[in-house]
Scaffold this active site. Structure first.
Site, PDB file in Angstrom:
ATOM      1  N   LYS A 111       0.861  -1.188   0.000  1.00 56.34           N
ATOM      2  CA  LYS A 111       0.000   0.000   0.000  1.00 56.34           C
ATOM      3  C   LYS A 111       0.889   1.225   0.000  1.00 56.34           C
ATOM      4  O   LYS A 111       2.007   1.185   0.529  1.00 56.34           O
ATOM      5  CB  LYS A 111      -0.876   0.024   1.256  1.00 56.34           C
ATOM      6  CG  LYS A 111      -2.105   0.863   1.108  1.00 56.34           C
ATOM      7  CD  LYS A 111      -3.168   0.096   0.363  1.00 56.34           C
ATOM      8  CE  LYS A 111      -4.421   0.896   0.170  1.00 56.34           C
ATOM      9  NZ  LYS A 111      -5.469   0.046  -0.408  1.00 56.34           N
TER      10      LYS A 111
HETATM   11  P1  NAD Z   1     -12.959   7.621  -3.356  1.00 55.30           P
HETATM   12  O1  NAD Z   1     -11.987   8.646  -2.918  1.00 55.30           O
HETATM   13  O2  NAD Z   1     -13.285   7.462  -4.796  1.00 55.30           O
HETATM   14  O3  NAD Z   1     -14.355   7.838  -2.587  1.00 55.30           O
HETATM   15  C1  NAD Z   1     -14.490   7.943  -1.208  1.00 55.30           C
HETATM   16  C2  NAD Z   1     -15.924   8.372  -0.916  1.00 55.30           C
HETATM   17  O4  NAD Z   1     -16.165   8.336   0.490  1.00 55.30           O
HETATM   18  C3  NAD Z   1     -16.250   9.813  -1.351  1.00 55.30           C
HETATM   19  O5  NAD Z   1     -17.589   9.853  -1.811  1.00 55.30           O
HETATM   20  C4  NAD Z   1     -16.125  10.612  -0.053  1.00 55.30           C
HETATM   21  O6  NAD Z   1     -16.898  11.798  -0.065  1.00 55.30           O
HETATM   22  C5  NAD Z   1     -16.663   9.599   0.929  1.00 55.30           C
HETATM   23  N1  NAD Z   1     -16.230   9.772   2.304  1.00 55.30           N
HETATM   24  C6  NAD Z   1     -14.972   9.960   2.767  1.00 55.30           C
HETATM   25  N2  NAD Z   1     -14.978  10.013   4.103  1.00 55.30           N
HETATM   26  C7  NAD Z   1     -16.275   9.868   4.481  1.00 55.30           C
HETATM   27  C8  NAD Z   1     -16.939   9.823   5.713  1.00 55.30           C
HETATM   28  N3  NAD Z   1     -16.266   9.939   6.839  1.00 55.30           N
HETATM   29  N4  NAD Z   1     -18.284   9.623   5.724  1.00 55.30           N
HETATM   30  C9  NAD Z   1     -18.977   9.500   4.567  1.00 55.30           C
HETATM   31  N5  NAD Z   1     -18.399   9.507   3.363  1.00 55.30           N
HETATM   32  C10 NAD Z   1     -17.078   9.706   3.332  1.00 55.30           C
HETATM   33  O7  NAD Z   1     -12.415   6.241  -2.739  1.00 55.30           O
HETATM   34  P2  NAD Z   1     -12.731   4.770  -3.228  1.00 55.30           P
HETATM   35  O8  NAD Z   1     -11.702   4.356  -4.202  1.00 55.30           O
HETATM   36  O9  NAD Z   1     -14.180   4.658  -3.550  1.00 55.30           O
HETATM   37  O10 NAD Z   1     -12.410   3.968  -1.875  1.00 55.30           O
HETATM   38  C11 NAD Z   1     -13.335   3.910  -0.806  1.00 55.30           C
HETATM   39  C12 NAD Z   1     -12.912   2.828   0.161  1.00 55.30           C
HETATM   40  O11 NAD Z   1     -12.842   1.583  -0.547  1.00 55.30           O
HETATM   41  C13 NAD Z   1     -11.518   3.014   0.784  1.00 55.30           C
HETATM   42  O12 NAD Z   1     -11.535   2.434   2.065  1.00 55.30           O
HETATM   43  C14 NAD Z   1     -10.628   2.197  -0.126  1.00 55.30           C
HETATM   44  O13 NAD Z   1      -9.438   1.794   0.524  1.00 55.30           O
HETATM   45  C15 NAD Z   1     -11.532   1.027  -0.420  1.00 55.30           C
HETATM   46  N6  NAD Z   1     -11.231   0.270  -1.629  1.00 55.30           N
HETATM   47  C16 NAD Z   1     -11.170   0.873  -2.851  1.00 55.30           C
HETATM   48  C17 NAD Z   1     -10.929   0.108  -3.984  1.00 55.30           C
HETATM   49  C18 NAD Z   1     -10.942   0.700  -5.373  1.00 55.30           C
HETATM   50  O14 NAD Z   1     -10.895  -0.074  -6.359  1.00 55.30           O
HETATM   51  N7  NAD Z   1     -11.054   2.005  -5.532  1.00 55.30           N
HETATM   52  C19 NAD Z   1     -10.713  -1.277  -3.870  1.00 55.30           C
HETATM   53  C20 NAD Z   1     -10.787  -1.869  -2.608  1.00 55.30           C
HETATM   54  C21 NAD Z   1     -11.059  -1.080  -1.505  1.00 55.30           C
END
Ligand code: NAD
Length: 421
Positions: A111
């Site tokens: 990571k």
């Molecule tokens: P992103 O930055 O695209 O979106 C994050 C979203 O969460 C946004 O809408 C933001 O406004 C919202 N957010 C942030 N903090 C918040 C809070 N405290 N309360 C409510 N909403 C909140 O990120 P992403 O890529 O969608 O990733 C989201 C989660 O999924 C993370 O934990 C990431 O590690 C995990 N993840 C992502 C992927 C991927 O393919 N992008 C894969 C596996 C896991």
């Protein structure tokens, strides 16, 4: 409870380690091997000088933690946030090792993160930060070493910059150096939707067990970024009833169901879902405690903790985000009979299609979207069945079962390789 008051009872690394310790001791792994498996292989800290648009020079701190290479090259996302810490990146890197092992793809875990606030940076500044970070860690990444991917606040464009910087240094185009790239630069069809699609595939499997149907399953999604918006859209299109959605600035709630296509259009225009007129407005944390059948946290870590787990009404928790639930909350949810599809299973669709992207880049031959989605489904369904079977056979909850299955696979490879001789 406001977002800022989230429980910090466990850091991401402590959450990972607490689950790891339970699972490793149930597997009866000896102390030496257990310590080795728990410890990252390498932790890289860089301090990146970047010229800002106003001609000042700023130094940004960045990390890359490589947890394990036992089963193949490291794989893991890169996140940009003011809250990034080494401890968080260390915990997430280990979770990537377990996640790749749960879905049985040939990668270890890594990571990365840079402490910065992308909302206050121009595209040019983001590009310079990304390129300089890539140059600093260049010797340690690459298709055979460690393959970054998008995570919070990074996207296809970020991956294109990393691929280009890596290629400039190696003097030829290396599309397999990152995944989650734009399709025209060696990205995979279906990657953008993959994490959300994987969440839906595992949710579908749980519905089959409960004999629920999609139409009467009321869903709340926290987070409307890559994972949350794709999961909500795909589930809406498949017939699930999405009654609540939030992002960092607030949420929308409507027991009659929200039109997700309209919400996607609104978010595209306004860069937030706050102010959407298709329901009542509600707080980003409060939404987690509303009456629903399926809760899908897809925002950030530790949002379900000892302070609010008692109030979660959902019977099914599908963890789209990494580490959204703390270990004390696990116990509360388990005692209350909530069926949890843990992060290292539920959100593994992203890394699975990243694996497909890496394979396609190396083959130089690209698959159809239908082929990507079909192969993703096969892997996710097998992994779901494997975890649930393990949980029933060993009388542990799904999260510990997923950890046990993963740790056992990694330990087996380490023994075969003779690293632990
Ligand atoms: P992103 O930055 O695209 O979106 C994050 C979203 O969460 C946004 O809408 C933001 O406004 C919202 N957010 C942030 N903090 C918040 C809070 N405290 N309360 C409510 N909403 C909140 O990120 P992403 O890529 O969608 O990733 C989201 C989660 O999924 C993370 O934990 C990431 O590690 C995990 N993840 C992502 C992927 C991927 O393919 N992008 C894969 C596996 C896991």
């Amino acid at each position: 409870m406001s977002v800022g008051e989230q429980d910090k009872e466990f850091s991401v690394f402590e959450s990972m380690a607490a689950r790891y310790d339970v699972a490793a001791s149930k597997l009866g792994i000896d102390e030496g091997l257990s310590n080795y498996l728990r410890t990252p292989n390498r932790e890289i800290i860089v301090h990146i000088p970047v010229s800002m648009d106003d001609n000042t020079l700023r130094v940004f701190d960045g990390y890359r933690v490589q947890h394990s290479i036992a089963r193949g090259p490291c794989k893991g996302g890169l996140r940009y946030s003011p809250d990034v810490t080494l401890d968080e990146i260390r915990g997430l890197a280990a979770e990537m090792t377990w996640k790749c092992a749960v879905v049985n793809i040939p990668f270890g875990g890594a990571k990365g993160g840079i402490i910065c606030d992308p909302s206050k940076l121009s595209q040019g500044e983001l590009e310079r930060i990304t390129r300089r970070y890539t140059a600093e860690i260049l010797d340690y990444i690459g298709p055979e070493r460690d393959v970054p991917a998008p995570d919070m606040n990074t996207n296809e464009q970020t991956m294109a910059w990393i691929m280009d910087t890596y290629s400039m240094h190696t003097r030829h185009t290396v599309t397999g150096s990152v995944t989650g790239k734009p399709f025209s630069l060696g990205g995979s069809l279906g990657r953008r939707e993959a994490t959300g699609r994987g969440c839906m595939i595992t949710a579908d499997q749980a519905l089959k067990r409960f004999r629920w149907n999609r139409e009467s399953t009321r869903v709340i999604v926290q987070g409307f970024g890559n994972v949350g918006s794709q999961a909500a859209r795909l589930m809406y299109e498949a017939g699930y009833k999405i009654i609540g959605v939030s992002d960092v600035s607030g949420g929308v709630f409507n027991t009659s169901g929200i039109n997700i296509q309209h919400l996607v259009d609104y978010a595209g225009k306004h860069k937030t879902i706050a102010g959407f007129s298709g329901g009542e407005s509600i707080g980003a944390q409060e939404i987690l405690e509303q009456e629903c059948d399926l809760l899908l946290p897809a925002a950030t870590e530790s949002v379900i903790n000892s302070k609010n787990a008692h109030n979660v009404k959902a019977k099914l928790l599908v963890e789209g985000a990494n580490s959204p639930t703390t270990p004390p909350a696990d116990d509360i949810l388990f005692d209350r009979g909530v069926f949890v599809i843990p992060d290292i299973l539920a959100n593994a669709g992203g890394v699975t299609v990243s694996y497909f992207e890496w394979v396609q880049d190396r083959q130089g031959y690209f698959w159809t979207e239908a082929m990507v989605n079909e192969r993703l489904k096969q892997i996710m369904v097998n992994a779901f069945d494997g975890v649930v079977r393990f949980s029933e056979n060993h009388k542990v909850n799904n999260r510990i079962a997923a950890y046990m299955l993963a740790i056992d696979r990694v330990a087996y490879c380490i023994k075969l390789r003779g690293i632990y001789a």
